[in-house]
Design a protein around this motif. Structure first.
Motif, PDB file in Angstrom:
ATOM      1  N   THR A   1       0.689  -0.976   0.273  1.00 52.19           N
ATOM      2  CA  THR A   1       0.018  -0.148  -0.082  1.00 52.19           C
ATOM      3  C   THR A   1       0.865   1.219  -0.016  1.00 52.19           C
ATOM      4  OG1 THR A   1      -1.572  -1.221   1.282  1.00 52.19           O
ATOM      5  CG2 THR A   1      -1.868   1.318   1.253  1.00 52.19           C
ATOM      6  N   VAL A   2       0.370   2.221  -0.822  1.00 53.71           N
ATOM      7  CA  VAL A   2       1.236   3.380  -0.983  1.00 53.71           C
ATOM      8  C   VAL A   2       0.443   4.615  -0.281  1.00 53.71           C
ATOM      9  CG1 VAL A   2       2.614   5.057  -2.574  1.00 53.71           C
ATOM     10  CG2 VAL A   2       2.509   2.592  -2.679  1.00 53.71           C
ATOM     11  N   VAL A   3       0.854   5.482   0.459  1.00 49.06           N
ATOM     12  CA  VAL A   3      -0.066   6.670   0.877  1.00 49.06           C
ATOM     13  C   VAL A   3       0.953   7.936   0.581  1.00 49.06           C
ATOM     14  CG1 VAL A   3      -0.704   7.764   2.689  1.00 49.06           C
ATOM     15  CG2 VAL A   3      -1.061   5.089   2.888  1.00 49.06           C
ATOM     16  N   PRO A   4       0.422   8.609  -0.221  1.00 52.50           N
ATOM     17  CA  PRO A   4       1.387   9.845  -0.673  1.00 52.50           C
ATOM     18  C   PRO A   4       1.180  10.826   0.446  1.00 52.50           C
ATOM     19  CG  PRO A   4      -0.705   9.850  -2.166  1.00 52.50           C
ATOM     20  CD  PRO A   4      -0.738   8.612  -1.081  1.00 52.50           C
ATOM     21  N   LEU A   5       1.934  11.659   0.604  1.00 50.00           N
ATOM     22  CA  LEU A   5       1.904  12.971   1.363  1.00 50.00           C
ATOM     23  C   LEU A   5       1.620  13.941   0.494  1.00 50.00           C
ATOM     24  CD1 LEU A   5       4.949  12.071   4.001  1.00 50.00           C
ATOM     25  CD2 LEU A   5       2.567  11.351   4.007  1.00 50.00           C
ATOM     26  N   GLN A   6       1.878  15.327   1.079  1.00 53.25           N
ATOM     27  CA  GLN A   6       1.670  16.471   0.244  1.00 53.25           C
ATOM     28  C   GLN A   6       3.041  16.987  -0.477  1.00 53.25           C
ATOM     29  OE1 GLN A   6      -1.200  18.946   0.058  1.00 53.25           O
ATOM     30  NE2 GLN A   6      -2.090  17.036   0.555  1.00 53.25           N
ATOM     31  N   PRO A   7       2.787  17.614  -1.581  1.00 48.32           N
ATOM     32  CA  PRO A   7       4.142  17.833  -2.355  1.00 48.32           C
ATOM     33  C   PRO A   7       4.838  19.187  -1.881  1.00 48.32           C
ATOM     34  CG  PRO A   7       2.076  18.381  -3.783  1.00 48.32           C
ATOM     35  CD  PRO A   7       1.681  17.466  -2.519  1.00 48.32           C
TER      36      PRO A   7
END
Ligand code: AMP
Ligand code: GLY
Length: 417
Positions: free
Chosen positions: A193-199
Protein backbone atom coordinates in the motif's frame (compact mmCIF):
# COMPACT_ATOMS: atom_id res chain seq x y z
CA UNK A 1 4.33 3.58 22.28
CA UNK A 2 8.10 3.99 22.79
CA UNK A 3 9.82 5.34 19.69
CA UNK A 4 13.53 5.49 18.86
CA UNK A 5 14.62 7.78 16.00
CA UNK A 6 18.05 7.22 14.44
CA UNK A 7 19.88 10.27 13.06
CA UNK A 8 20.60 13.81 14.11
CA UNK A 9 19.71 16.38 11.47
CA UNK A 10 16.85 18.80 10.85
CA UNK A 11 14.81 15.96 9.34
CA UNK A 12 15.13 14.00 12.59
CA UNK A 13 14.30 17.12 14.58
CA UNK A 14 11.13 17.57 12.50
CA UNK A 15 10.26 13.87 12.96
CA UNK A 16 10.90 14.06 16.71
CA UNK A 17 8.88 17.26 17.04
CA UNK A 18 5.87 15.62 15.36
CA UNK A 19 6.29 12.41 17.37
CA UNK A 20 6.57 14.39 20.62
CA UNK A 21 3.18 15.98 19.86
CA UNK A 22 1.58 12.56 19.25
CA UNK A 23 -0.50 11.45 22.28
CA UNK A 24 0.25 7.79 21.47
CA UNK A 25 3.99 8.32 22.04
CA UNK A 26 4.83 7.66 25.70
CA UNK A 27 8.62 7.86 25.36
CA UNK A 28 10.76 9.33 22.61
CA UNK A 29 14.47 8.72 22.10
CA UNK A 30 16.85 9.95 19.43
CA UNK A 31 20.32 8.62 18.70
CA UNK A 32 22.64 10.39 18.34
CA UNK A 33 20.41 13.50 17.95
CA UNK A 34 21.61 17.10 18.25
CA UNK A 35 21.28 20.07 20.59
CA UNK A 36 17.75 20.97 19.44
CA UNK A 37 16.37 17.44 19.46
CA UNK A 38 17.38 17.12 23.13
CA UNK A 39 14.48 19.47 23.93
CA UNK A 40 11.86 17.01 22.65
CA UNK A 41 13.54 13.59 22.95
CA UNK A 42 16.00 11.82 25.21
CA UNK A 43 19.32 11.54 23.39
CA UNK A 44 21.43 8.39 23.35
CA UNK A 45 24.87 8.04 21.80
CA UNK A 46 25.10 5.43 19.03
CA UNK A 47 27.04 4.71 15.87
CA UNK A 48 24.07 5.08 13.51
CA UNK A 49 25.81 2.94 10.87
CA UNK A 50 26.18 -0.03 13.22
CA UNK A 51 23.08 -2.23 12.94
CA UNK A 52 23.99 -4.35 15.97
CA UNK A 53 24.52 -1.26 18.13
CA UNK A 54 21.21 0.28 17.02
CA UNK A 55 19.40 -3.02 17.66
CA UNK A 56 20.95 -3.36 21.13
CA UNK A 57 19.86 0.18 21.96
CA UNK A 58 16.31 -0.48 20.72
CA UNK A 59 16.13 -3.60 22.92
CA UNK A 60 17.55 -1.77 25.94
CA UNK A 61 14.98 1.01 25.56
CA UNK A 62 12.10 -1.39 24.90
CA UNK A 63 11.33 0.48 21.67
CA UNK A 64 8.01 -0.41 19.98
CA UNK A 65 9.12 1.36 16.80
CA UNK A 66 12.49 2.37 15.37
CA UNK A 67 12.57 5.11 12.71
CA UNK A 68 15.78 5.24 10.67
CA UNK A 69 16.17 8.79 9.30
CA UNK A 70 19.24 9.15 7.05
CA UNK A 71 20.24 7.22 3.92
CA UNK A 72 23.66 5.98 5.04
CA UNK A 73 22.36 3.68 7.83
CA UNK A 74 19.57 2.46 5.55
CA UNK A 75 22.00 1.55 2.77
CA UNK A 76 24.24 -0.07 5.41
CA UNK A 77 21.35 -2.38 6.39
CA UNK A 78 20.56 -0.96 9.82
CA UNK A 79 16.80 -1.46 9.29
CA UNK A 80 17.45 -5.14 8.42
CA UNK A 81 19.29 -5.67 11.71
CA UNK A 82 16.49 -4.12 13.76
CA UNK A 83 13.80 -6.03 11.84
CA UNK A 84 15.69 -9.29 12.33
CA UNK A 85 15.40 -8.74 16.10
CA UNK A 86 11.60 -8.61 15.71
CA UNK A 87 11.27 -4.87 16.37
CA UNK A 88 9.02 -2.87 14.00
CA UNK A 89 11.18 -0.50 11.98
CA UNK A 90 10.28 2.34 9.64
CA UNK A 91 12.84 2.28 6.85
CA UNK A 92 13.67 0.03 3.90
CA UNK A 93 16.09 -2.89 3.82
CA UNK A 94 19.63 -2.26 2.59
CA UNK A 95 18.74 -3.91 -0.72
CA UNK A 96 15.62 -1.80 -1.27
CA UNK A 97 17.52 1.35 -0.20
CA UNK A 98 19.71 0.81 -3.29
CA UNK A 99 16.97 2.79 -4.98
CA UNK A 100 18.83 5.75 -3.48
CA UNK A 101 22.24 4.14 -2.96
CA UNK A 102 22.80 3.44 -6.66
CA UNK A 103 21.54 5.70 -9.44
CA UNK A 104 22.13 2.82 -11.90
CA UNK A 105 19.91 0.49 -9.82
CA UNK A 106 17.19 3.15 -9.70
CA UNK A 107 17.33 3.53 -13.49
CA UNK A 108 17.02 -0.23 -13.90
CA UNK A 109 13.96 -0.39 -11.61
CA UNK A 110 12.35 2.53 -13.45
CA UNK A 111 12.94 0.94 -16.84
CA UNK A 112 11.39 -2.33 -15.68
CA UNK A 113 8.41 -0.55 -14.08
CA UNK A 114 7.84 1.79 -17.03
CA UNK A 115 8.40 4.87 -14.85
CA UNK A 116 9.13 8.06 -16.84
CA UNK A 117 12.66 9.39 -16.22
CA UNK A 118 15.55 11.00 -18.12
CA UNK A 119 17.19 8.77 -20.74
CA UNK A 120 20.62 7.81 -19.45
CA UNK A 121 23.84 5.84 -19.87
CA UNK A 122 25.83 4.15 -17.16
CA UNK A 123 29.55 4.72 -17.91
CA UNK A 124 32.75 3.28 -16.45
CA UNK A 125 35.39 4.25 -19.06
CA UNK A 126 36.48 7.61 -20.56
CA UNK A 127 35.31 6.39 -23.99
CA UNK A 128 31.81 5.67 -22.68
CA UNK A 129 31.77 9.06 -20.95
CA UNK A 130 32.65 10.90 -24.16
CA UNK A 131 30.06 8.98 -26.13
CA UNK A 132 27.32 9.76 -23.61
CA UNK A 133 28.23 13.46 -23.34
CA UNK A 134 28.10 13.77 -27.11
CA UNK A 135 24.85 11.83 -27.38
CA UNK A 136 22.96 14.23 -25.09
CA UNK A 137 24.81 17.51 -25.65
CA UNK A 138 24.63 20.51 -23.28
CA UNK A 139 23.48 21.12 -20.59
CA UNK A 140 25.34 18.05 -19.31
CA UNK A 141 24.00 16.06 -16.35
CA UNK A 142 26.62 13.85 -14.67
CA UNK A 143 25.83 11.81 -11.56
CA UNK A 144 28.14 9.81 -9.36
CA UNK A 145 26.53 6.37 -9.08
CA UNK A 146 26.88 6.13 -5.29
CA UNK A 147 25.71 8.11 -2.26
CA UNK A 148 27.15 11.62 -2.25
CA UNK A 149 24.99 13.65 0.16
CA UNK A 150 23.45 15.69 -2.64
CA UNK A 151 26.84 16.71 -4.01
CA UNK A 152 27.50 13.95 -6.55
CA UNK A 153 25.54 15.65 -9.32
CA UNK A 154 27.00 18.19 -11.73
CA UNK A 155 24.75 20.04 -14.17
CA UNK A 156 26.78 22.27 -16.47
CA UNK A 157 27.08 23.79 -19.94
CA UNK A 158 30.83 23.21 -19.71
CA UNK A 159 31.80 19.93 -21.39
CA UNK A 160 35.28 19.86 -19.81
CA UNK A 161 33.82 20.29 -16.32
CA UNK A 162 31.23 17.58 -17.00
CA UNK A 163 33.95 15.23 -18.27
CA UNK A 164 36.25 15.97 -15.30
CA UNK A 165 33.46 15.16 -12.82
CA UNK A 166 32.65 11.94 -14.69
CA UNK A 167 36.27 10.78 -14.73
CA UNK A 168 36.50 11.40 -10.97
CA UNK A 169 33.77 8.79 -10.32
CA UNK A 170 34.17 5.00 -10.51
CA UNK A 171 30.81 4.60 -12.16
CA UNK A 172 28.75 7.45 -13.44
CA UNK A 173 25.27 8.01 -14.84
CA UNK A 174 25.11 10.55 -17.67
CA UNK A 175 21.64 11.62 -18.64
CA UNK A 176 19.35 13.83 -20.60
CA UNK A 177 18.74 17.31 -19.16
CA UNK A 178 15.22 17.78 -17.79
CA UNK A 179 13.82 21.27 -18.06
CA UNK A 180 11.03 22.44 -15.74
CA UNK A 181 10.15 23.10 -12.11
CA UNK A 182 11.06 20.45 -9.56
CA UNK A 183 8.68 18.85 -7.07
CA UNK A 184 9.41 16.50 -4.19
CA UNK A 185 6.65 14.03 -3.45
CA UNK A 186 7.00 11.66 -0.50
CA UNK A 187 4.99 8.50 0.01
CA UNK A 188 4.78 6.21 3.01
CA UNK A 189 4.59 2.56 2.03
CA UNK A 190 4.61 -0.88 3.63
CA UNK A 191 5.75 -2.50 0.39
CA UNK A 192 2.20 -2.96 -0.95
CA UNK A 193 0.00 0.00 0.00
CA UNK A 194 1.26 3.48 -0.88
CA UNK A 195 0.09 6.63 0.93
CA UNK A 196 1.28 9.88 -0.66
CA UNK A 197 2.06 12.95 1.45
CA UNK A 198 1.66 16.55 0.23
CA UNK A 199 4.09 17.83 -2.43
CA UNK A 200 6.84 20.31 -1.56
CA UNK A 201 9.52 22.22 -3.41
CA UNK A 202 13.16 22.29 -2.36
CA UNK A 203 15.80 24.91 -3.27
CA UNK A 204 18.96 22.99 -4.15
CA UNK A 205 21.34 25.79 -5.13
CA UNK A 206 23.30 27.72 -2.51
CA UNK A 207 22.50 31.25 -3.67
CA UNK A 208 19.44 33.40 -4.45
CA UNK A 209 18.03 33.05 -7.94
CA UNK A 210 19.16 29.39 -8.10
CA UNK A 211 22.78 30.38 -8.55
CA UNK A 212 25.85 28.75 -7.03
CA UNK A 213 26.68 25.12 -6.29
CA UNK A 214 24.23 22.33 -5.48
CA UNK A 215 23.66 21.76 -1.76
CA UNK A 216 21.67 19.36 0.40
CA UNK A 217 18.82 21.92 0.21
CA UNK A 218 18.58 25.54 1.34
CA UNK A 219 14.84 25.82 1.99
CA UNK A 220 11.43 24.45 1.06
CA UNK A 221 7.73 25.19 1.01
CA UNK A 222 4.39 23.44 0.78
CA UNK A 223 1.75 23.45 -0.71
CA UNK A 224 2.57 24.28 -4.33
CA UNK A 225 -0.12 26.71 -5.50
CA UNK A 226 1.14 26.51 -9.09
CA UNK A 227 1.00 22.73 -9.40
CA UNK A 228 -1.75 20.81 -11.20
CA UNK A 229 -4.20 19.53 -8.54
CA UNK A 230 -4.01 16.12 -10.25
CA UNK A 231 -0.23 15.92 -9.77
CA UNK A 232 -0.32 13.64 -6.71
CA UNK A 233 -2.74 11.18 -8.35
CA UNK A 234 -0.69 11.17 -11.52
CA UNK A 235 2.59 10.50 -9.71
CA UNK A 236 0.93 7.79 -7.63
CA UNK A 237 -0.22 6.01 -10.78
CA UNK A 238 2.83 6.56 -13.00
CA UNK A 239 5.67 6.49 -10.48
CA UNK A 240 5.07 5.51 -6.86
CA UNK A 241 2.80 2.46 -7.11
CA UNK A 242 4.66 0.90 -10.10
CA UNK A 243 8.02 1.37 -8.33
CA UNK A 244 6.78 -0.20 -5.08
CA UNK A 245 5.21 -3.08 -7.07
CA UNK A 246 8.40 -3.64 -9.09
CA UNK A 247 10.56 -3.83 -5.96
CA UNK A 248 8.14 -6.27 -4.33
CA UNK A 249 8.12 -8.47 -7.44
CA UNK A 250 11.93 -8.52 -7.36
CA UNK A 251 11.79 -9.93 -3.84
CA UNK A 252 13.12 -6.72 -2.29
CA UNK A 253 9.97 -5.04 -0.98
CA UNK A 254 10.40 -1.38 -0.12
CA UNK A 255 8.83 -0.30 3.16
CA UNK A 256 9.44 3.14 4.58
CA UNK A 257 9.51 6.51 2.90
CA UNK A 258 9.78 6.63 -0.87
CA UNK A 259 10.84 10.07 -2.06
CA UNK A 260 10.28 10.96 -5.70
CA UNK A 261 12.26 13.96 -6.95
CA UNK A 262 10.36 15.05 -10.06
CA UNK A 263 10.77 17.48 -12.94
CA UNK A 264 7.56 18.86 -14.44
CA UNK A 265 8.70 19.10 -18.07
CA UNK A 266 6.83 20.20 -21.18
CA UNK A 267 6.63 16.54 -22.16
CA UNK A 268 5.26 15.37 -18.82
CA UNK A 269 6.41 14.52 -15.33
CA UNK A 270 9.79 12.76 -15.09
CA UNK A 271 11.64 11.25 -12.12
CA UNK A 272 14.97 13.00 -11.42
CA UNK A 273 15.86 10.75 -8.53
CA UNK A 274 14.51 8.52 -5.80
CA UNK A 275 15.49 8.71 -2.17
CA UNK A 276 14.79 6.03 0.41
CA UNK A 277 14.03 8.38 3.31
CA UNK A 278 12.36 11.65 4.21
CA UNK A 279 13.97 14.56 2.33
CA UNK A 280 15.59 17.44 4.11
CA UNK A 281 14.40 20.28 4.13
CA UNK A 282 11.06 19.24 2.56
CA UNK A 283 10.16 17.11 5.62
CA UNK A 284 10.17 20.22 7.78
CA UNK A 285 7.31 21.79 5.76
CA UNK A 286 5.39 18.59 4.99
CA UNK A 287 5.25 17.50 8.64
CA UNK A 288 4.36 21.06 9.70
CA UNK A 289 1.11 20.57 7.74
CA UNK A 290 0.30 16.96 8.72
CA UNK A 291 -2.55 16.76 11.23
CA UNK A 292 -2.76 12.96 11.57
CA UNK A 293 -0.60 11.82 14.50
CA UNK A 294 2.61 10.48 12.94
CA UNK A 295 3.56 7.48 15.07
CA UNK A 296 0.58 5.33 14.09
CA UNK A 297 1.19 5.93 10.38
CA UNK A 298 4.86 4.95 10.64
CA UNK A 299 3.96 1.91 12.74
CA UNK A 300 1.38 0.78 10.17
CA UNK A 301 4.05 1.03 7.47
CA UNK A 302 6.51 -0.91 9.64
CA UNK A 303 3.93 -3.62 10.39
CA UNK A 304 2.60 -4.01 6.85
CA UNK A 305 -0.85 -2.74 7.85
CA UNK A 306 -1.06 0.54 5.92
CA UNK A 307 -4.24 -0.74 4.23
CA UNK A 308 -6.12 -0.02 7.48
CA UNK A 309 -4.67 3.50 7.82
CA UNK A 310 -7.48 6.11 7.64
CA UNK A 311 -6.83 8.90 5.08
CA UNK A 312 -4.26 11.44 6.25
CA UNK A 313 -5.54 14.81 7.43
CA UNK A 314 -3.77 18.02 6.36
CA UNK A 315 -3.80 21.58 7.61
CA UNK A 316 -4.96 24.29 5.20
CA UNK A 317 -1.93 26.31 6.31
CA UNK A 318 1.15 26.87 4.21
CA UNK A 319 4.63 26.16 5.54
CA UNK A 320 8.05 27.59 4.67
CA UNK A 321 11.46 26.58 5.93
CA UNK A 322 14.69 28.54 5.49
CA UNK A 323 18.05 26.85 6.08
CA UNK A 324 20.81 28.73 7.86
CA UNK A 325 24.16 27.32 6.72
CA UNK A 326 27.65 27.87 8.02
CA UNK A 327 30.36 30.01 6.56
CA UNK A 328 31.75 28.39 3.39
CA UNK A 329 28.97 25.80 2.99
CA UNK A 330 28.92 23.64 0.84
CA UNK A 331 32.68 23.67 0.09
CA UNK A 332 34.46 23.59 3.47
CA UNK A 333 31.94 24.63 6.12
CA UNK A 334 33.34 26.22 9.25
CA UNK A 335 32.00 24.79 12.52
CA UNK A 336 32.25 25.66 16.21
CA UNK A 337 30.62 29.12 15.96
CA UNK A 338 28.22 30.13 18.72
CA UNK A 339 24.53 30.42 17.76
CA UNK A 340 22.54 33.19 19.43
CA UNK A 341 18.89 34.21 19.27
CA UNK A 342 17.32 30.77 19.71
CA UNK A 343 15.58 31.74 22.95
CA UNK A 344 14.21 34.90 21.31
CA UNK A 345 12.57 32.88 18.55
CA UNK A 346 11.08 30.52 21.15
CA UNK A 347 9.78 33.47 23.18
CA UNK A 348 8.56 35.75 20.37
CA UNK A 349 7.65 33.60 17.36
CA UNK A 350 6.44 30.22 18.66
CA UNK A 351 4.31 28.32 17.93
CA UNK A 352 3.95 29.64 14.35
CA UNK A 353 7.70 29.78 13.77
CA UNK A 354 10.30 27.53 15.33
CA UNK A 355 13.88 26.45 14.83
CA UNK A 356 14.79 22.89 13.87
CA UNK A 357 18.42 22.01 14.42
CA UNK A 358 20.53 20.38 11.72
CA UNK A 359 24.24 20.53 12.59
CA UNK A 360 24.45 21.78 16.17
CA UNK A 361 25.85 20.64 19.49
CA UNK A 362 25.94 21.90 23.04
CA UNK A 363 29.20 23.34 24.38
CA UNK A 364 28.77 24.34 28.03
CA UNK A 365 25.85 26.73 28.12
CA UNK A 366 25.97 27.56 24.42
CA UNK A 367 24.80 25.90 21.25
CA UNK A 368 27.45 25.89 18.51
CA UNK A 369 27.44 25.02 14.81
CA UNK A 370 28.58 21.48 14.04
CA UNK A 371 27.85 21.04 10.33
CA UNK A 372 27.28 22.67 6.96
CA UNK A 373 23.57 23.15 7.33
CA UNK A 374 23.09 24.41 10.90
CA UNK A 375 19.45 25.34 11.43
CA UNK A 376 16.16 25.11 9.56
CA UNK A 377 13.79 27.90 10.54
CA UNK A 378 10.22 26.75 9.88
CA UNK A 379 6.99 28.71 9.96
CA UNK A 380 3.33 28.20 9.12
CA UNK A 381 0.77 30.80 8.03
CA UNK A 382 -2.57 31.11 6.29
CA UNK A 383 -0.76 31.37 2.95
CA UNK A 384 2.81 31.20 1.67
CA UNK A 385 3.33 34.96 1.92
CA UNK A 386 2.46 34.91 5.61
CA UNK A 387 4.49 31.77 6.32
CA UNK A 388 7.45 33.35 4.54
CA UNK A 389 7.18 36.55 6.50
CA UNK A 390 7.11 34.66 9.80
CA UNK A 391 10.02 32.45 8.81
CA UNK A 392 12.25 35.35 7.78
CA UNK A 393 11.32 37.34 10.90
CA UNK A 394 12.63 34.43 12.98
CA UNK A 395 15.70 34.02 10.74
CA UNK A 396 16.55 37.67 11.44
CA UNK A 397 16.76 36.95 15.18
CA UNK A 398 19.42 34.24 14.73
CA UNK A 399 23.03 35.32 15.01
CA UNK A 400 25.75 32.99 13.71
CA UNK A 401 29.04 34.42 12.58
CA UNK A 402 29.61 34.10 8.82
CA UNK A 403 26.34 32.26 8.25
CA UNK A 404 24.39 32.34 5.00
CA UNK A 405 20.81 31.76 3.94
CA UNK A 406 18.75 32.30 0.83
CA UNK A 407 16.35 35.26 0.91
CA UNK A 408 14.09 34.01 -1.90
CA UNK A 409 12.67 30.76 -0.49
CA UNK A 410 9.05 30.44 -1.74
CA UNK A 411 9.18 34.04 -3.00
CA UNK A 412 7.96 33.30 -6.53
CA UNK A 413 5.22 30.94 -5.39
CA UNK A 414 4.05 33.41 -2.70
CA UNK A 415 3.88 36.26 -5.22
CA UNK A 416 1.44 34.41 -7.47
CA UNK A 417 -1.91 36.21 -7.72
P1 AMP B 1 19.86 14.53 -7.63
O1 AMP B 1 20.89 14.28 -6.57
O2 AMP B 1 19.74 13.43 -8.64
O3 AMP B 1 18.55 14.98 -7.05
O4 AMP B 1 20.33 15.83 -8.41
C1 AMP B 1 20.51 17.05 -7.73
C2 AMP B 1 19.93 18.17 -8.55
O5 AMP B 1 20.55 18.23 -9.85
C3 AMP B 1 18.45 18.01 -8.85
O6 AMP B 1 17.62 18.46 -7.83
C4 AMP B 1 18.30 18.86 -10.09
O7 AMP B 1 18.23 20.23 -9.77
C5 AMP B 1 19.60 18.61 -10.81
N1 AMP B 1 19.40 17.54 -11.79
C6 AMP B 1 19.56 16.22 -11.60
N2 AMP B 1 19.25 15.51 -12.71
C7 AMP B 1 18.88 16.40 -13.63
C8 AMP B 1 18.45 16.30 -15.00
N3 AMP B 1 18.36 15.14 -15.63
N4 AMP B 1 18.13 17.45 -15.64
C9 AMP B 1 18.21 18.64 -15.01
N5 AMP B 1 18.62 18.81 -13.75
C10 AMP B 1 18.96 17.71 -13.06
N1 GLY C 1 16.08 17.73 -0.25
C1 GLY C 1 16.92 16.84 -0.94
C2 GLY C 1 17.24 15.61 -0.24
O1 GLY C 1 16.80 15.36 0.87
O2 GLY C 1 17.95 14.84 -0.80
Amino acid sequence: MKVLVIGGGAREHALCRSLSLDPDVSALYCAPGNAGISEVAELRPVDALDGDAVTALAIELGADLVVVGPEAPLVAGVADAVRAAGIPVFGPSGEAAQLEGSKAFAKDVMAAAGVPTARSYVCTTPEEVDEALDAFGAPYVVKDDGLAAGKGVVVTEDRAAARAHALGCDRVVIEEYLDGPEVSLFAITDGVTVVPLQPAQDFKRALDGDEGPNTGGMGAYSPLPWADPKLVDEVMELVLQPTVDELRHRGTPFSGLLYAGLAITGRGTRVIEFNARFGDPETQVVLARLRTPLAGVLLNAANGTLDVQPPLRWSEDAAVTVVIASHNYPETPRTGDVIEGLAEVAAEDAPDAYVLHAGTRREGDSVVSAGGRVLSVTATGSDLAQAREKAYKAVARIRLDGSQHRTDIAAKAAARP
